[in-house]
Design a protein around this motif. Structure first.
Motif, PDB file in Angstrom:
ATOM      1  N   ALA A   1       0.826  -1.070  -0.019  1.00  0.00           N
ATOM      2  CA  ALA A   1       0.006   0.072  -0.057  1.00  0.00           C
ATOM      3  C   ALA A   1       0.838   1.397  -0.287  1.00  0.00           C
ATOM      4  CB  ALA A   1      -0.935   0.003   1.245  1.00  0.00           C
ATOM      5  N   ILE A   2       2.170   0.999  -0.064  1.00  0.00           N
ATOM      6  CA  ILE A   2       3.123   2.364  -0.025  1.00  0.00           C
ATOM      7  C   ILE A   2       2.715   3.317  -1.290  1.00  0.00           C
ATOM      8  CG2 ILE A   2       5.571   3.318  -0.668  1.00  0.00           C
ATOM      9  CD1 ILE A   2       6.404   0.872   1.365  1.00  0.00           C
ATOM     10  N   PRO A   3       2.486   2.938  -2.608  1.00  0.00           N
ATOM     11  CA  PRO A   3       2.153   3.966  -3.543  1.00  0.00           C
ATOM     12  C   PRO A   3       0.904   4.659  -3.013  1.00  0.00           C
ATOM     13  CG  PRO A   3       2.780   1.795  -4.559  1.00  0.00           C
ATOM     14  CD  PRO A   3       2.637   1.599  -2.985  1.00  0.00           C
ATOM     15  N   LEU A   4      -0.186   4.012  -2.604  1.00  0.00           N
ATOM     16  CA  LEU A   4      -1.547   4.440  -2.058  1.00  0.00           C
ATOM     17  C   LEU A   4      -1.210   5.669  -0.908  1.00  0.00           C
ATOM     18  CD1 LEU A   4      -4.465   4.663  -2.642  1.00  0.00           C
ATOM     19  CD2 LEU A   4      -4.728   2.787  -0.932  1.00  0.00           C
ATOM     20  N   MET A   5      -0.242   5.527   0.088  1.00  0.00           N
ATOM     21  CA  MET A   5      -0.148   6.236   1.212  1.00  0.00           C
ATOM     22  C   MET A   5       0.612   7.420   0.775  1.00  0.00           C
ATOM     23  SD  MET A   5       0.616   3.620   4.284  1.00  0.00           S
ATOM     24  CE  MET A   5       1.684   2.503   3.365  1.00  0.00           C
ATOM     25  N   LEU A   6       1.427   7.382  -0.384  1.00  0.00           N
ATOM     26  CA  LEU A   6       2.157   8.490  -0.896  1.00  0.00           C
ATOM     27  C   LEU A   6       1.116   9.462  -1.647  1.00  0.00           C
ATOM     28  CD1 LEU A   6       5.359   6.746  -2.397  1.00  0.00           C
ATOM     29  CD2 LEU A   6       5.232   8.411  -0.247  1.00  0.00           C
ATOM     30  N   VAL A   7       0.088   8.663  -2.034  1.00  0.00           N
ATOM     31  CA  VAL A   7      -0.947   9.608  -2.910  1.00  0.00           C
ATOM     32  C   VAL A   7      -1.648  10.439  -1.734  1.00  0.00           C
ATOM     33  CG1 VAL A   7      -3.128   9.526  -4.209  1.00  0.00           C
ATOM     34  CG2 VAL A   7      -1.389   8.031  -4.915  1.00  0.00           C
ATOM     35  N   PHE A   8      -2.024   9.591  -0.660  1.00  0.00           N
ATOM     36  CA  PHE A   8      -2.886  10.270   0.564  1.00  0.00           C
ATOM     37  C   PHE A   8      -1.900  11.679   0.895  1.00  0.00           C
ATOM     38  CE2 PHE A   8      -5.099   6.093   1.561  1.00  0.00           C
ATOM     39  CZ  PHE A   8      -5.640   6.142   0.642  1.00  0.00           C
ATOM     40  N   MET A   9      -0.521  11.245   0.894  1.00  0.00           N
ATOM     41  CA  MET A   9       0.238  12.385   1.682  1.00  0.00           C
ATOM     42  C   MET A   9       0.272  13.464   0.563  1.00  0.00           C
ATOM     43  SD  MET A   9       3.509  10.349   3.466  1.00  0.00           S
ATOM     44  CE  MET A   9       4.213  11.803   3.529  1.00  0.00           C
ATOM     45  N   ALA A  10       0.466  13.326  -0.562  1.00  0.00           N
ATOM     46  CA  ALA A  10       0.373  14.276  -1.480  1.00  0.00           C
ATOM     47  C   ALA A  10      -0.920  15.170  -1.612  1.00  0.00           C
ATOM     48  CB  ALA A  10       0.659  13.656  -3.045  1.00  0.00           C
ATOM     49  N   TYR A  11      -2.063  14.512  -1.396  1.00  0.00           N
ATOM     50  CA  TYR A  11      -3.311  15.433  -1.378  1.00  0.00           C
ATOM     51  C   TYR A  11      -3.577  15.831  -0.058  1.00  0.00           C
ATOM     52  CZ  TYR A  11      -3.802  14.285  -6.167  1.00  0.00           C
ATOM     53  OH  TYR A  11      -3.519  14.088  -7.847  1.00  0.00           O
ATOM     54  N   LYS A  12      -2.884  15.501   0.950  1.00  0.00           N
ATOM     55  CA  LYS A  12      -3.175  15.996   2.222  1.00  0.00           C
ATOM     56  C   LYS A  12      -4.534  15.322   2.765  1.00  0.00           C
ATOM     57  CE  LYS A  12       0.099  19.771   2.258  1.00  0.00           C
ATOM     58  NZ  LYS A  12       0.091  21.148   2.361  1.00  0.00           N
ATOM     59  N   MET A  13      -4.625  14.003   2.545  1.00  0.00           N
ATOM     60  CA  MET A  13      -6.190  13.728   2.727  1.00  0.00           C
ATOM     61  C   MET A  13      -6.210  13.346   4.217  1.00  0.00           C
ATOM     62  SD  MET A  13      -8.007  10.380   1.241  1.00  0.00           S
ATOM     63  CE  MET A  13      -7.710  10.874  -0.509  1.00  0.00           C
ATOM     64  N   PRO A  14      -7.389  13.907   4.874  1.00  0.00           N
ATOM     65  CA  PRO A  14      -7.705  13.757   6.341  1.00  0.00           C
ATOM     66  C   PRO A  14      -7.711  12.162   6.886  1.00  0.00           C
ATOM     67  CG  PRO A  14      -9.338  15.214   5.248  1.00  0.00           C
ATOM     68  CD  PRO A  14      -8.721  14.626   4.348  1.00  0.00           C
ATOM     69  N   PHE A  15      -7.163  12.026   8.160  1.00  0.00           N
ATOM     70  CA  PHE A  15      -6.885  10.667   8.536  1.00  0.00           C
ATOM     71  C   PHE A  15      -8.366   9.780   8.703  1.00  0.00           C
ATOM     72  CE2 PHE A  15      -6.550   7.695  12.101  1.00  0.00           C
ATOM     73  CZ  PHE A  15      -5.478   6.943  11.362  1.00  0.00           C
ATOM     74  N   VAL A  16      -9.376  10.649   9.091  1.00  0.00           N
ATOM     75  CA  VAL A  16     -10.686   9.993   9.274  1.00  0.00           C
ATOM     76  C   VAL A  16     -11.201   9.587   7.974  1.00  0.00           C
ATOM     77  CG1 VAL A  16     -11.919  12.209   8.874  1.00  0.00           C
ATOM     78  CG2 VAL A  16     -12.890  10.437  10.076  1.00  0.00           C
ATOM     79  N   LYS A  17     -10.850  10.334   6.734  1.00  0.00           N
ATOM     80  CA  LYS A  17     -11.277   9.668   5.547  1.00  0.00           C
ATOM     81  C   LYS A  17     -10.389   8.483   4.958  1.00  0.00           C
ATOM     82  CE  LYS A  17     -12.747   9.987   1.013  1.00  0.00           C
ATOM     83  NZ  LYS A  17     -13.965   9.642   0.586  1.00  0.00           N
ATOM     84  N   ILE A  18      -9.212   8.647   5.287  1.00  0.00           N
ATOM     85  CA  ILE A  18      -8.288   7.513   4.781  1.00  0.00           C
ATOM     86  C   ILE A  18      -8.632   6.423   5.490  1.00  0.00           C
ATOM     87  CG2 ILE A  18      -5.958   6.581   4.832  1.00  0.00           C
ATOM     88  CD1 ILE A  18      -4.965   9.362   4.769  1.00  0.00           C
ATOM     89  N   LEU A  19      -9.104   6.428   6.814  1.00  0.00           N
ATOM     90  CA  LEU A  19      -9.176   5.134   7.760  1.00  0.00           C
ATOM     91  C   LEU A  19     -10.632   4.452   7.320  1.00  0.00           C
ATOM     92  CD1 LEU A  19      -7.885   3.652  10.005  1.00  0.00           C
ATOM     93  CD2 LEU A  19      -9.321   5.147  11.623  1.00  0.00           C
ATOM     94  N   ASN A  20     -11.412   5.292   6.669  1.00  0.00           N
ATOM     95  CA  ASN A  20     -12.888   4.922   6.288  1.00  0.00           C
ATOM     96  C   ASN A  20     -13.089   4.435   4.920  1.00  0.00           C
ATOM     97  OD1 ASN A  20     -14.723   4.937   9.036  1.00  0.00           O
ATOM     98  ND2 ASN A  20     -13.433   7.023   9.019  1.00  0.00           N
ATOM     99  N   LEU A  21     -11.966   4.409   4.047  1.00  0.00           N
ATOM    100  CA  LEU A  21     -11.907   4.317   2.768  1.00  0.00           C
ATOM    101  C   LEU A  21     -12.078   2.613   2.828  1.00  0.00           C
ATOM    102  CD1 LEU A  21      -9.304   6.188   1.254  1.00  0.00           C
ATOM    103  CD2 LEU A  21     -11.711   6.419   0.511  1.00  0.00           C
ATOM    104  N   ASP A  22     -12.949   2.047   2.024  1.00  0.00           N
ATOM    105  CA  ASP A  22     -13.094   0.515   1.717  1.00  0.00           C
ATOM    106  C   ASP A  22     -11.828  -0.225   1.653  1.00  0.00           C
ATOM    107  OD1 ASP A  22     -14.190  -1.826   1.403  1.00  0.00           O
ATOM    108  OD2 ASP A  22     -15.498  -1.291  -0.175  1.00  0.00           O
ATOM    109  N   LEU A  23     -10.830   0.479   0.793  1.00  0.00           N
ATOM    110  CA  LEU A  23      -9.740  -0.163   0.502  1.00  0.00           C
ATOM    111  C   LEU A  23      -9.000  -0.417   1.705  1.00  0.00           C
ATOM    112  CD1 LEU A  23      -7.416  -1.110  -1.494  1.00  0.00           C
ATOM    113  CD2 LEU A  23      -6.951   0.985  -1.889  1.00  0.00           C
ATOM    114  N   ILE A  24      -8.903   0.672   2.498  1.00  0.00           N
ATOM    115  CA  ILE A  24      -7.850   0.697   3.588  1.00  0.00           C
ATOM    116  C   ILE A  24      -8.455  -0.120   4.782  1.00  0.00           C
ATOM    117  CG2 ILE A  24      -6.917   2.030   5.480  1.00  0.00           C
ATOM    118  CD1 ILE A  24      -5.491   2.364   2.738  1.00  0.00           C
ATOM    119  N   ALA A  25      -9.849   0.104   5.294  1.00  0.00           N
ATOM    120  CA  ALA A  25     -10.382  -0.766   6.040  1.00  0.00           C
ATOM    121  C   ALA A  25     -10.297  -2.423   5.804  1.00  0.00           C
ATOM    122  CB  ALA A  25     -11.815  -0.271   6.048  1.00  0.00           C
TER     123      ALA A  25
END
Length: 393
Positions: free
Chosen positions: A320-344
């Motif tokens: 999931a490293i590439p996906l986490m880099l995308v989250f960092m690039a777009y400064k996605m809120p942690f609550v949004k990341i945690l509740n994504l179907d893919l991450i959950a």
């Protein structure tokens, strides 16, 4: 104990028959007609850049056309040369940049001796991967000797069980969780029997592994259902909706099936490691009782637990490293990341597998302690334990 393993195999066979019944299998839909096509291996002979056309590729940049001369390598067309137009779209993820000497796979639609709609599909990578496979086999044999040969055999059977058993049954619409549990139990039993032989140690490892995997599967199902995981977090799962056979898959069942298979290897490793440790402790001190053996198994398990749990967590995190880099690039809120179907889905997968691994430790320790405790009656026979073990199955 001689009758335990035959009884276990009989139970697995009975479950297979039950799952094969019409009640557990949907009727196979008729296969749709699909266009005939072939994938042909070829070698690049010559590459000539052509004048850029007026247009853009998928990245919005101008496309680059090439005239590529290839020599076909497959037996039916071996030696035939042909020229094809190869287009580069200036997208690093899609472009296949070839040069003379490269081996590629061509897509073609045969019509008699003619090949229509020929284009370069991808690089031919299989031969390169075979070198790594051969190195793996050689190292297994050099380091493991007889056990290495057994490992190769069991690995081959495991791969065969997945590709010729599990996947075809799923494709025919069988219950994915039920089929996965049965095949996992069968693979575990076969693998550990070949590696450890018919003994109390092996039975302990089998029962501990099956128990841990079942716990992982049940937790994944319960938590995944409560968290409303859809099973469509992967692009490949979404593609199943549009396959020509139009099979009504149990997508969430396939998701949980993958979680069970993903945890199986690590849990099996823990089960055999603890059972082997308790067995060696008993050989070294034949008078040890059941409680002491269980405590020893738990101590070994605690040491294994941390590293193996890290193995599972890091394996899923690494993908999931590439996906986490995308989250960092777009400064996605942690609550949004945690509740994504893919991450959950990945969190449930990693934690359910780790919990199954942890649960396998006490199960294996208790069963090994109970089964091996009786050897204290025969301390004078420890040197010939493998030849005349009254507690072998």
């Amino acid at each position: 104990m001689r009758r335990i393993l035959p009884g276990l195999f009989a139970l697995l066979l009975l479950c297979t028959v039950i799952l094969s019944s019409p009640a557990f299998c949907q009727e196979n839909p008729p296969e749709d007609d699909v266009p005939e096509y072939s994938y042909i291996r070829a070698r690049i002979i010559k590459v000539v850049d052509l004048k850029n056309p007026e247009g853009t590729g998928t990245s919005g940049l101008p496309e680059q056309n090439q005239l590529v001369t290839v020599k076909l390598l497959d037996a039916q067309y071996k030696g035939r040369e042909m020229e094809i137009i190869h287009t580069l779209t200036n997208h690093p993820g899609y472009d296949v940049k070839v040069k003379p000497g490269d081996q590629v796979v061509l897509y073609a639609e045969p019509e008699g001796d003619k090949l229509n709609n020929v284009y370069i599909e991808d690089f031919a990578r299989d031969h390169k991967m075979l070198y790594l496979v051969f190195l793996f086999i050689i190292l297994l044999l050099l380091v493991g000797g007889k056990q290495g040969l057994k490992s190769i055999f069991t690995l081959t059977v495991t791969v065969g069980a997945v590709f010729f058993g599990l996947l075809p049954l799923m494709f025919r619409g069988y219950n994915p969780i039920g089929v996965t549990v049965i095949i996992s139990a069968a693979v575990t039993t076969f693998t550990l029997l070949v590696i450890g032989g018919k003994s109390a140690k092996t039975l302990s490892a089998i029962m501990g592994t099956i128990g841990g995997v079942l716990v992982a599967g049940i937790l994944a199902f319960l938590v995944g259902s409560a968290a409303h995981l859809t099973g469509f977090s992967d692009e490949e799962m979404q593609m199943l909706v549009y396959i020509p056979q139009q099979i009504d898959f149990d997508y969430r069942g396939i998701l949980f099936s993958g979680m069970i298979i993903g945890a199986l290897g690590a849990v099996m490793d823990v089960g055999m490691s603890i059972a082997s440790a308790v067995d060696e402790i008993k050989k070294a001190n034949p008078m040890m009782g059941k409680t002491a053996l269980i405590r020893a198994g738990m101590n070994v398990g605690r040491d294994i637990m941390g590293t193996m749990s890290n193995t599972l967590i890091l394996a899923y995190t690494g993908g999931a490293i590439p996906l986490m880099l995308v989250f960092m690039a777009y400064k996605m809120p942690f609550v949004k990341i945690l509740n994504l179907d893919l991450i959950a889905t990945e969190i449930v997968r990693a934690l359910a597998g780790s919990i199954g691994l942890i649960v396998a430790i006490p199960i294996t320790s208790i069963i090994a302690g109970i089964l091996l405790e009786g050897r204290k009656k025969y301390p004078h026979r420890q040197e010939r334990l493998h030849d005349n073990d009254p507690y072998q199955m």
